[in-house]
Design a protein around this motif. Structure first.
Motif, PDB file in Angstrom:
ATOM      1  N   MET A   1      41.532 -31.541  26.950  1.00  0.00           N
ATOM      2  CA  MET A   1      40.967 -30.197  26.840  1.00  0.00           C
ATOM      3  C   MET A   1      41.021 -29.503  28.203  1.00  0.00           C
ATOM      4  O   MET A   1      40.618 -30.079  29.200  1.00  0.00           O
ATOM      5  CB  MET A   1      39.529 -30.285  26.339  1.00  0.00           C
ATOM      6  CG  MET A   1      38.827 -28.946  26.285  1.00  0.00           C
ATOM      7  SD  MET A   1      37.258 -29.074  25.420  1.00  0.00           S
ATOM      8  CE  MET A   1      37.509 -27.787  24.243  1.00  0.00           C
ATOM      9  N   PRO A   2      41.509 -28.268  28.232  1.00  0.00           N
ATOM     10  CA  PRO A   2      41.629 -27.568  29.516  1.00  0.00           C
ATOM     11  C   PRO A   2      40.281 -27.096  30.065  1.00  0.00           C
ATOM     12  O   PRO A   2      39.316 -26.927  29.318  1.00  0.00           O
ATOM     13  CB  PRO A   2      42.521 -26.370  29.178  1.00  0.00           C
ATOM     14  CG  PRO A   2      42.287 -26.125  27.735  1.00  0.00           C
ATOM     15  CD  PRO A   2      42.021 -27.475  27.125  1.00  0.00           C
ATOM     16  N   TYR A   3      40.266 -26.902  31.349  1.00  0.00           N
ATOM     17  CA  TYR A   3      39.120 -26.321  32.049  1.00  0.00           C
ATOM     18  C   TYR A   3      39.566 -24.999  32.632  1.00  0.00           C
ATOM     19  O   TYR A   3      40.743 -24.823  32.959  1.00  0.00           O
ATOM     20  CB  TYR A   3      38.635 -27.246  33.166  1.00  0.00           C
ATOM     21  CG  TYR A   3      37.827 -28.400  32.649  1.00  0.00           C
ATOM     22  CD1 TYR A   3      36.440 -28.367  32.680  1.00  0.00           C
ATOM     23  CD2 TYR A   3      38.447 -29.511  32.101  1.00  0.00           C
ATOM     24  CE1 TYR A   3      35.692 -29.432  32.186  1.00  0.00           C
ATOM     25  CE2 TYR A   3      37.709 -30.568  31.604  1.00  0.00           C
ATOM     26  CZ  TYR A   3      36.331 -30.514  31.651  1.00  0.00           C
ATOM     27  OH  TYR A   3      35.585 -31.547  31.164  1.00  0.00           O
ATOM     28  N   PHE A   4      38.637 -24.080  32.768  1.00  0.00           N
ATOM     29  CA  PHE A   4      38.940 -22.768  33.314  1.00  0.00           C
ATOM     30  C   PHE A   4      38.197 -22.566  34.620  1.00  0.00           C
ATOM     31  O   PHE A   4      37.038 -22.939  34.752  1.00  0.00           O
ATOM     32  CB  PHE A   4      38.515 -21.666  32.329  1.00  0.00           C
ATOM     33  CG  PHE A   4      39.252 -21.729  31.028  1.00  0.00           C
ATOM     34  CD1 PHE A   4      40.463 -21.086  30.880  1.00  0.00           C
ATOM     35  CD2 PHE A   4      38.744 -22.450  29.967  1.00  0.00           C
ATOM     36  CE1 PHE A   4      41.154 -21.149  29.681  1.00  0.00           C
ATOM     37  CE2 PHE A   4      39.425 -22.517  28.760  1.00  0.00           C
ATOM     38  CZ  PHE A   4      40.631 -21.867  28.619  1.00  0.00           C
ATOM     39  N   VAL A   5      38.879 -21.966  35.574  1.00  0.00           N
ATOM     40  CA  VAL A   5      38.266 -21.532  36.825  1.00  0.00           C
ATOM     41  C   VAL A   5      38.281 -20.012  36.737  1.00  0.00           C
ATOM     42  O   VAL A   5      39.290 -19.425  36.347  1.00  0.00           O
ATOM     43  CB  VAL A   5      39.074 -22.016  38.053  1.00  0.00           C
ATOM     44  CG1 VAL A   5      38.413 -21.541  39.336  1.00  0.00           C
ATOM     45  CG2 VAL A   5      39.197 -23.531  38.041  1.00  0.00           C
ATOM     46  N   TYR A   6      37.156 -19.386  37.072  1.00  0.00           N
ATOM     47  CA  TYR A   6      37.064 -17.941  36.863  1.00  0.00           C
ATOM     48  C   TYR A   6      36.335 -17.242  38.008  1.00  0.00           C
ATOM     49  O   TYR A   6      35.583 -17.861  38.765  1.00  0.00           O
ATOM     50  CB  TYR A   6      36.371 -17.644  35.530  1.00  0.00           C
ATOM     51  CG  TYR A   6      34.951 -18.174  35.452  1.00  0.00           C
ATOM     52  CD1 TYR A   6      33.866 -17.374  35.789  1.00  0.00           C
ATOM     53  CD2 TYR A   6      34.702 -19.480  35.044  1.00  0.00           C
ATOM     54  CE1 TYR A   6      32.577 -17.861  35.727  1.00  0.00           C
ATOM     55  CE2 TYR A   6      33.415 -19.977  34.980  1.00  0.00           C
ATOM     56  CZ  TYR A   6      32.353 -19.159  35.321  1.00  0.00           C
ATOM     57  OH  TYR A   6      31.071 -19.644  35.274  1.00  0.00           O
ATOM     58  N   ILE A   7      36.589 -15.934  38.098  1.00  0.00           N
ATOM     59  CA  ILE A   7      35.909 -15.090  39.074  1.00  0.00           C
ATOM     60  C   ILE A   7      35.309 -13.912  38.309  1.00  0.00           C
ATOM     61  O   ILE A   7      36.019 -13.202  37.593  1.00  0.00           O
ATOM     62  CB  ILE A   7      36.869 -14.569  40.161  1.00  0.00           C
ATOM     63  CG1 ILE A   7      37.507 -15.729  40.918  1.00  0.00           C
ATOM     64  CG2 ILE A   7      36.122 -13.637  41.124  1.00  0.00           C
ATOM     65  CD1 ILE A   7      38.615 -15.327  41.879  1.00  0.00           C
ATOM     66  N   LEU A   8      33.998 -13.748  38.468  1.00  0.00           N
ATOM     67  CA  LEU A   8      33.292 -12.621  37.871  1.00  0.00           C
ATOM     68  C   LEU A   8      32.910 -11.641  38.968  1.00  0.00           C
ATOM     69  O   LEU A   8      32.770 -12.023  40.133  1.00  0.00           O
ATOM     70  CB  LEU A   8      32.008 -13.095  37.175  1.00  0.00           C
ATOM     71  CG  LEU A   8      32.147 -14.136  36.080  1.00  0.00           C
ATOM     72  CD1 LEU A   8      30.763 -14.511  35.544  1.00  0.00           C
ATOM     73  CD2 LEU A   8      33.025 -13.635  34.955  1.00  0.00           C
ATOM     74  N   TYR A   9      32.712 -10.383  38.577  1.00  0.00           N
ATOM     75  CA  TYR A   9      32.324  -9.356  39.543  1.00  0.00           C
ATOM     76  C   TYR A   9      31.180  -8.529  38.979  1.00  0.00           C
ATOM     77  O   TYR A   9      31.212  -8.125  37.817  1.00  0.00           O
ATOM     78  CB  TYR A   9      33.515  -8.445  39.847  1.00  0.00           C
ATOM     79  CG  TYR A   9      33.198  -7.343  40.825  1.00  0.00           C
ATOM     80  CD1 TYR A   9      32.922  -7.633  42.154  1.00  0.00           C
ATOM     81  CD2 TYR A   9      33.167  -6.018  40.415  1.00  0.00           C
ATOM     82  CE1 TYR A   9      32.626  -6.631  43.055  1.00  0.00           C
ATOM     83  CE2 TYR A   9      32.881  -5.003  41.307  1.00  0.00           C
ATOM     84  CZ  TYR A   9      32.603  -5.314  42.624  1.00  0.00           C
ATOM     85  OH  TYR A   9      32.303  -4.311  43.521  1.00  0.00           O
ATOM     86  N   SER A  10      30.176  -8.299  39.818  1.00  0.00           N
ATOM     87  CA  SER A  10      29.062  -7.421  39.467  1.00  0.00           C
ATOM     88  C   SER A  10      29.252  -6.123  40.237  1.00  0.00           C
ATOM     89  O   SER A  10      29.059  -6.078  41.456  1.00  0.00           O
ATOM     90  CB  SER A  10      27.730  -8.062  39.859  1.00  0.00           C
ATOM     91  OG  SER A  10      26.684  -7.112  39.726  1.00  0.00           O
ATOM     92  N   LYS A  11      29.666  -5.081  39.524  1.00  0.00           N
ATOM     93  CA  LYS A  11      29.907  -3.778  40.158  1.00  0.00           C
ATOM     94  C   LYS A  11      28.606  -3.206  40.726  1.00  0.00           C
ATOM     95  O   LYS A  11      28.582  -2.655  41.821  1.00  0.00           O
ATOM     96  CB  LYS A  11      30.503  -2.825  39.125  1.00  0.00           C
ATOM     97  CG  LYS A  11      31.003  -1.534  39.679  1.00  0.00           C
ATOM     98  CD  LYS A  11      31.704  -0.724  38.596  1.00  0.00           C
ATOM     99  CE  LYS A  11      32.318   0.531  39.193  1.00  0.00           C
ATOM    100  NZ  LYS A  11      33.016   1.307  38.167  1.00  0.00           N
ATOM    101  N   LYS A  12      27.538  -3.374  39.984  1.00  0.00           N
ATOM    102  CA  LYS A  12      26.227  -2.857  40.366  1.00  0.00           C
ATOM    103  C   LYS A  12      25.766  -3.389  41.726  1.00  0.00           C
ATOM    104  O   LYS A  12      25.164  -2.678  42.516  1.00  0.00           O
ATOM    105  CB  LYS A  12      25.227  -3.252  39.274  1.00  0.00           C
ATOM    106  CG  LYS A  12      23.854  -2.680  39.386  1.00  0.00           C
ATOM    107  CD  LYS A  12      23.057  -3.088  38.149  1.00  0.00           C
ATOM    108  CE  LYS A  12      21.612  -2.726  38.252  1.00  0.00           C
ATOM    109  NZ  LYS A  12      20.856  -3.196  37.076  1.00  0.00           N
ATOM    110  N   PHE A  13      26.087  -4.673  42.007  1.00  0.00           N
ATOM    111  CA  PHE A  13      25.647  -5.297  43.254  1.00  0.00           C
ATOM    112  C   PHE A  13      26.800  -5.605  44.205  1.00  0.00           C
ATOM    113  O   PHE A  13      26.584  -6.188  45.268  1.00  0.00           O
ATOM    114  CB  PHE A  13      24.886  -6.597  42.952  1.00  0.00           C
ATOM    115  CG  PHE A  13      23.563  -6.358  42.300  1.00  0.00           C
ATOM    116  CD1 PHE A  13      22.433  -6.143  43.057  1.00  0.00           C
ATOM    117  CD2 PHE A  13      23.453  -6.324  40.913  1.00  0.00           C
ATOM    118  CE1 PHE A  13      21.197  -5.915  42.459  1.00  0.00           C
ATOM    119  CE2 PHE A  13      22.234  -6.097  40.304  1.00  0.00           C
ATOM    120  CZ  PHE A  13      21.102  -5.883  41.071  1.00  0.00           C
TER     121      PHE A  13
END
Length: 82
Positions: free
Chosen positions: A1-13
């Motif tokens: 089963m694959p794993y995901f690496v991710y980047i999220l962004y909070s525009k507000k902060f």
């Protein structure tokens, strides 16, 4: 089963969050619904980038590298690999 690496962004902060998971969309849902203590105050989150890795150890290695980047280097990384 694959794993995901991710980047999220909070525009507000104007802040980024880097993580890894087995279920990317469930994880983002948890971040945005306030179920994750460490990211709760920065909602809403936008998914900027993600990649798939074949093992958890690979995902954790990449996550660690991303977490060590400065904000400017992270922005360059996202621009280059998006």
């Amino acid at each position: 089963m694959p794993y995901f690496v991710y980047i999220l962004y909070s525009k507000k902060f104007d802040t980024f969050y880097k993580g890894q998971t087995k279920d990317l969309f469930e994880r983002i849902r948890r971040h945005n619904s306030g179920l994750e203590k460490s990211t709760k105050r920065y909602t809403p989150w936008e998914l900027l980038w993600y990649t798939e890795k074949s093992s958890r150890s690979e995902a954790m290695t990449l996550e660690r590298k991303l977490k060590n980047l400065s904000k400017e280097r992270l922005k360059k990384f996202i621009k280059k690999y998006s």
